[in-house]
Each structure stands twice: as structure tokens, then as C-alpha cells.
Design an enzyme around this catalytic site. Structure first.
Site, short mmCIF file in Angstrom:
data_model
loop_
_atom_site.label_atom_id
_atom_site.label_comp_id
_atom_site.label_asym_id
_atom_site.label_seq_id
_atom_site.Cartn_x
_atom_site.Cartn_y
_atom_site.Cartn_z
N TYR A 72 29.95 33.17 40.41
CA TYR A 72 30.18 32.35 41.60
C TYR A 72 31.66 32.28 41.92
O TYR A 72 32.51 32.20 41.03
CB TYR A 72 29.66 30.93 41.39
N THR A 73 31.97 32.27 43.21
CA THR A 73 33.33 32.00 43.64
C THR A 73 33.29 31.22 44.94
O THR A 73 32.25 31.10 45.59
CB THR A 73 34.17 33.28 43.78
N HIS A 75 35.16 30.56 48.75
CA HIS A 75 36.06 31.01 49.81
C HIS A 75 36.22 29.88 50.81
O HIS A 75 35.28 29.12 51.06
CB HIS A 75 35.51 32.23 50.54
N ALA A 148 40.81 35.87 42.45
CA ALA A 148 39.53 36.39 41.96
C ALA A 148 39.31 37.80 42.50
O ALA A 148 39.80 38.14 43.58
CB ALA A 148 38.38 35.48 42.38
N ILE A 162 39.23 40.93 46.97
CA ILE A 162 40.12 39.98 46.31
C ILE A 162 40.18 38.69 47.11
O ILE A 162 40.10 38.70 48.33
CB ILE A 162 41.55 40.58 46.23
N CYS A 179 33.64 31.75 38.47
CA CYS A 179 33.53 32.96 37.65
C CYS A 179 32.91 32.69 36.29
O CYS A 179 33.10 33.47 35.34
CB CYS A 179 34.89 33.65 37.51
#
EC number: 2.3.1.181
Length: 216
Positions: A72-73, A75, A148, A162, A179
Site C-alpha cells: 500500500y502507498t 498519493h 516510494a 516513483i 509499504c
């Protein structure tokens, strides 16, 4: 090589559609490579290794299933997303080396602001030591993630890429385990005390690209 910069906030599904189409065109020899710099509205994405338990607040922001590598990230505004549509085939057919180059690129860009970014075995992304924070429970120096990395390849052309934290709302990361790593936090250039703008970061990325990847 096309460098594409989009102002405002870009819809995630629209970005994925563009990347997929451009990657297919690059693979077919019908388009040049592309670096796309943008920002998204607040959202979470789940990579191919994401664990459901790491989405701790699923109702906070929209959640997108992404086919990129990783977990998972987050934005959102204040984060520079760098989507890399590059021909990895003509760059050596070495995916591991390509990810290393992406890390080196971020580190080189951060160095323009006298920030020492570092990589860690088993932890993809770029990290900074936080001497101003207490030691970890294991007695190690505190470290925060500042960038990331998560990519996908199709016919040896990369897409996704990125994300670099310039000035995002860091509290937005609390809805996930970024992450999949619980021991360390997240930071940004502004959190580190640097009055850096998105434009400054774009210039640093452009200037450092050729040093890592060769002439565009």
C-alpha cells in the site's frame, strides 16, 4: 524522451489509462519514452503484494487496486508523482538494475538539496536518517521514508514509478501501513526543514536523470 508536467490534480484512473496506452505505443515503436510529473488527489493504492490488514482506515480515501509491484502507498497533493514509461528492454533487460537506477535517481535529486537519501536491503524506496528522533525499539537510529517506488513492466516497457514527498499532509499516511513497514515513519522535504517547491524538485529530477540513465 518526452517530459510531461501536469498542473493541478490528476485523476488516478485517467493516469493509469494514459500510462498503459503510452507503454503499449513505446513497445510498438510508435511513441518516444515519457517521464510524467504530476500530483493526485488523496488516495491509496494497493500493489500486487498488499496485505488487507495494512489498510487500516479503508473509508478515509478512495482505494485503487494497482497492478504495480509493492504494497500500500498514499498519493496526494504536495507529493510529486513521477511516472516512468521507459524501454527497459533497450536498457539491458535487467529489472533489478532498473529499480536500483530509479533509487539512484531519487538519491541524486535529493542531493541537490543536501539531503542524504539511502537505500536499505529489503526495504524498497529511499530513506533518510532522523538523528532528531528517538532510537527505534531495536535500538537503531530512526529512519523515515521520503520516496516510494513501484513499477510494472509490459513488453519490457515500464509504467507507474516513483513518489517523492515534497509537502504532503503526512497524517494522510496513517490510514495505511506504508509499504507494509511498521517500524519506520514517513517524512517530506518540507518536514525536514527545506522550503522546497514542486518546481525545485522537477528541476532536480531533470538535471539528475541523465547522470543515472544516460542522455535522453
Amino acid at each position: 524522451m518526452e517530459w510531461k508536467i501536469t498542473d493541478g490534480l490528476t485523476d488516478y484512473d485517467a493516469a493509469v489509462a494514459f500510462m498503459e496506452a503510452r507503454a503499449a505505443a513505446i513497445a510498438a515503436g510508435e511513441a518516444e519514452e515519457c517521464i510524467w510529473l504530476l500530483e493526485h488527489p488523496p488516495l491509496y493504492t494497493a500493489g500486487t503484494s498488499a496485505r488487507p490488514a495494512d489498510l487500516t482506515d479503508p473509508d478515509r480515501f478512495p482505494v485503487y487496486e494497482s497492478k504495480r509491484g509493492g504494497q500500500y502507498t498514499y498519493h496526494g497533493p504536495g507529493q510529486r508523482v513521477v511516472y516512468v514509461m521507459l524501454d527497459v528492454g533497450k536498457r539491458g533487460h535487467d529489472v533489478r538494475r532498473f529499480v536500483e537506477q530509479l533509487e539512484e535517481w531519487v538519491i541524486a535529486a535529493l542531493a541537490e538539496f543536501n539531503i542524504r537519501g539511502e537505500i536499505r536491503p529489503g526495504r524498497v524506496g529511499v530513506w533518510v536518517r532522523r538523528e532528531d528522533k528517538p532510537l527505534t525499539l531495536g535500538g537503531q537510529p530512526a529512519e523515515d521514508k521520503i520516496a516510494a517506488i513501484g513499477i510494472r513492466l509490459r513488453k519490457w516497457v515500464s509504467f507507474h514509478g516513483i513518489s517523492i514527498n515534497v509537502e504532503p499532509d503526512l497524517s494522510h499516511f496513517s490510514g495505511i501501513v506504508p509499504c507494509g513497514i511498521t517500524e519506520y515513519g514517513v517524512t517530506s522535504l518540507v518536514d525536514l526543514g527545506l522550503p522546497v517547491t514542486m518546481g525545485d524538485v522537477d528541476v532536480a529530477l531533470r538535471q539528475s536523470f541523465e547522470r543515472v540513465f544516460g542522455a535522453d
